[in-house]
Motif scaffolding. Structure first.
Motif, PDB file in Angstrom:
ATOM      1  N   TRP A  63       0.825  -1.210   0.000  1.00 55.68           N
ATOM      2  CA  TRP A  63       0.000   0.000   0.000  1.00 55.68           C
ATOM      3  C   TRP A  63       0.854   1.253   0.000  1.00 55.68           C
ATOM      4  N   MET A  64       1.994   1.206   0.684  1.00 50.32           N
ATOM      5  CA  MET A  64       2.915   2.349   0.626  1.00 50.32           C
ATOM      6  C   MET A  64       3.424   2.548  -0.796  1.00 50.32           C
ATOM      7  N   GLY A  65       3.733   1.441  -1.467  1.00 53.71           N
ATOM      8  CA  GLY A  65       4.186   1.520  -2.851  1.00 53.71           C
ATOM      9  C   GLY A  65       3.108   2.034  -3.787  1.00 53.71           C
ATOM     10  N   ALA A  66       1.860   1.616  -3.561  1.00 52.38           N
ATOM     11  CA  ALA A  66       0.755   2.107  -4.389  1.00 52.38           C
ATOM     12  C   ALA A  66       0.576   3.614  -4.213  1.00 52.38           C
ATOM     13  N   ALA A  67       0.690   4.090  -2.974  1.00 54.46           N
ATOM     14  CA  ALA A  67       0.576   5.531  -2.726  1.00 54.46           C
ATOM     15  C   ALA A  67       1.720   6.279  -3.398  1.00 54.46           C
ATOM     16  N   ARG A  68       2.893   5.696  -3.385  1.00 50.97           N
ATOM     17  CA  ARG A  68       4.051   6.333  -4.035  1.00 50.97           C
ATOM     18  C   ARG A  68       3.845   6.413  -5.544  1.00 50.97           C
ATOM     19  N   LEU A  69       3.351   5.340  -6.162  1.00 50.44           N
ATOM     20  CA  LEU A  69       3.065   5.380  -7.602  1.00 50.44           C
ATOM     21  C   LEU A  69       2.013   6.426  -7.927  1.00 50.44           C
ATOM     22  N   PHE A  70       1.033   6.589  -7.052  1.00 48.11           N
ATOM     23  CA  PHE A  70       0.001   7.597  -7.262  1.00 48.11           C
ATOM     24  C   PHE A  70       0.593   9.006  -7.207  1.00 48.11           C
ATOM     25  N   ARG A  71       1.567   9.216  -6.322  1.00 50.40           N
ATOM     26  CA  ARG A  71       2.205  10.532  -6.216  1.00 50.40           C
ATOM     27  C   ARG A  71       3.134  10.822  -7.393  1.00 50.40           C
ATOM     28  N   CYS A  72       3.485   9.826  -8.183  1.00 53.22           N
ATOM     29  CA  CYS A  72       4.445   9.986  -9.271  1.00 53.22           C
ATOM     30  C   CYS A  72       3.749  10.383 -10.588  1.00 53.22           C
ATOM     31  N   ARG A  73       2.565  10.886 -10.513  1.00 52.79           N
ATOM     32  CA  ARG A  73       1.814  11.288 -11.701  1.00 52.79           C
ATOM     33  C   ARG A  73       2.176  12.720 -12.083  1.00 52.79           C
ATOM     34  N   PRO A  74       1.758  13.182 -13.244  1.00 50.62           N
ATOM     35  CA  PRO A  74       1.974  14.592 -13.577  1.00 50.62           C
ATOM     36  C   PRO A  74       1.266  15.486 -12.560  1.00 50.62           C
ATOM     37  N   GLY A  75       1.969  16.467 -12.091  1.00 57.89           N
ATOM     38  CA  GLY A  75       1.430  17.342 -11.062  1.00 57.89           C
ATOM     39  C   GLY A  75       1.629  16.801  -9.660  1.00 57.89           C
ATOM     40  N   GLY A  76       2.244  15.642  -9.543  1.00 57.69           N
ATOM     41  CA  GLY A  76       2.487  15.043  -8.234  1.00 57.69           C
ATOM     42  C   GLY A  76       3.794  15.532  -7.631  1.00 57.69           C
ATOM     43  N   THR A  77       4.279  14.789  -6.668  1.00 66.05           N
ATOM     44  CA  THR A  77       5.481  15.187  -5.961  1.00 66.05           C
ATOM     45  C   THR A  77       6.730  14.740  -6.712  1.00 66.05           C
ATOM     46  N   ASP A  78       7.872  15.236  -6.251  1.00 64.49           N
ATOM     47  CA  ASP A  78       9.151  14.793  -6.789  1.00 64.49           C
ATOM     48  C   ASP A  78      10.205  15.011  -5.711  1.00 64.49           C
ATOM     49  N   ARG A  92      -3.862   0.436   9.791  1.00 69.47           N
ATOM     50  CA  ARG A  92      -4.390  -0.838  10.286  1.00 69.47           C
ATOM     51  C   ARG A  92      -4.587  -1.760   9.096  1.00 69.47           C
ATOM     52  N   TRP A  93      -4.586  -3.057   9.332  1.00 65.76           N
ATOM     53  CA  TRP A  93      -4.735  -3.991   8.222  1.00 65.76           C
ATOM     54  C   TRP A  93      -6.089  -3.835   7.545  1.00 65.76           C
ATOM     55  N   TYR A  94      -7.113  -3.425   8.285  1.00 66.23           N
ATOM     56  CA  TYR A  94      -8.449  -3.246   7.718  1.00 66.23           C
ATOM     57  C   TYR A  94      -8.663  -1.831   7.166  1.00 66.23           C
ATOM     58  N   LEU A  95      -7.690  -0.934   7.352  1.00 66.81           N
ATOM     59  CA  LEU A  95      -7.692   0.404   6.756  1.00 66.81           C
ATOM     60  C   LEU A  95      -6.368   0.602   6.021  1.00 66.81           C
ATOM     61  N   PRO A  96      -6.111  -0.184   4.974  1.00 65.16           N
ATOM     62  CA  PRO A  96      -4.767  -0.205   4.383  1.00 65.16           C
ATOM     63  C   PRO A  96      -4.367   1.086   3.702  1.00 65.16           C
ATOM     64  N   TRP A  97      -5.296   1.899   3.257  1.00 62.75           N
ATOM     65  CA  TRP A  97      -4.946   3.141   2.568  1.00 62.75           C
ATOM     66  C   TRP A  97      -4.269   4.132   3.519  1.00 62.75           C
ATOM     67  N   ARG A  98      -4.367   3.904   4.812  1.00 65.42           N
ATOM     68  CA  ARG A  98      -3.718   4.795   5.765  1.00 65.42           C
ATOM     69  C   ARG A  98      -2.217   4.528   5.904  1.00 65.42           C
ATOM     70  N   TYR A  99      -1.723   3.459   5.297  1.00 68.65           N
ATOM     71  CA  TYR A  99      -0.291   3.190   5.336  1.00 68.65           C
ATOM     72  C   TYR A  99       0.488   4.145   4.436  1.00 68.65           C
ATOM     73  N   GLY A 100      -0.109   4.583   3.359  1.00 71.90           N
ATOM     74  CA  GLY A 100       0.604   5.400   2.390  1.00 71.90           C
ATOM     75  C   GLY A 100       0.362   6.887   2.545  1.00 71.90           C
ATOM     76  N   ARG A 101       1.306   7.670   2.035  1.00 69.89           N
ATOM     77  CA  ARG A 101       1.139   9.133   1.950  1.00 69.89           C
ATOM     78  C   ARG A 101       0.637   9.415   0.535  1.00 69.89           C
ATOM     79  N   TRP A 102      -0.609   9.822   0.403  1.00 69.34           N
ATOM     80  CA  TRP A 102      -1.236   9.977  -0.914  1.00 69.34           C
ATOM     81  C   TRP A 102      -1.045  11.358  -1.496  1.00 69.34           C
ATOM     82  N   ARG A 103      -0.547  12.335  -0.757  1.00 70.54           N
ATOM     83  CA  ARG A 103      -0.363  13.701  -1.273  1.00 70.54           C
ATOM     84  C   ARG A 103       1.081  14.066  -1.301  1.00 70.54           C
TER      85      ARG A 103
END
Length: 103
Positions: A63-78, A92-103
């Motif tokens: 999930w951390m890797g998925a959030a990182r790939l999401f941030r690597c889009r045009p207009g994302g972070t660098d 938490r395992w039942y709230l996996p999206w909270r593992y990643g930094r999405w912004r």
């Protein structure tokens, strides 16, 4: 009882960690070489995902890797964006999206 579950999940998680590590390494030395090395972050997204999975396990690291790939889009972070030293407190395992930094 906590020690039992920790050992149980470690044994269950090990094959997923090894297989994902191997697949990411194969990607890095085959397909990534043909598409060009254009990642905007350091370490690259594949290195980040590989290291996060190896450090924290398949589920939170993936999930951390998925959030990182999401941030690597045009207009994302660098720039420099290392794998965190510890898991986020809200993850938490039942709230996996909270593992990643999405912004």
């Amino acid at each position: 009882m906590r020690g039992f579950w920790l050992t149980f999940w470690t044994v269950i998680d090990w094959p997923f960690k090894v297989v994902s590590y191997i697949l990411i390494t194969i990607y890095r030395y085959t397909l990534s070489a043909f598409t060009g090395r254009t990642c905007r972050h350091l370490p690259t997204c594949s290195e980040f995902t590989r290291d996060a999975i190896w450090r924290f396990g398949f589920w939170p690291g993936g999930w951390m890797g998925a959030a990182r790939l999401f941030r690597c889009r045009p207009g994302g972070t660098d720039g420099y964006d290392p794998v965190p030293e510890e898991l986020p407190l809200t993850g938490r395992w039942y709230l996996p999206w909270r593992y990643g930094r999405w912004r």
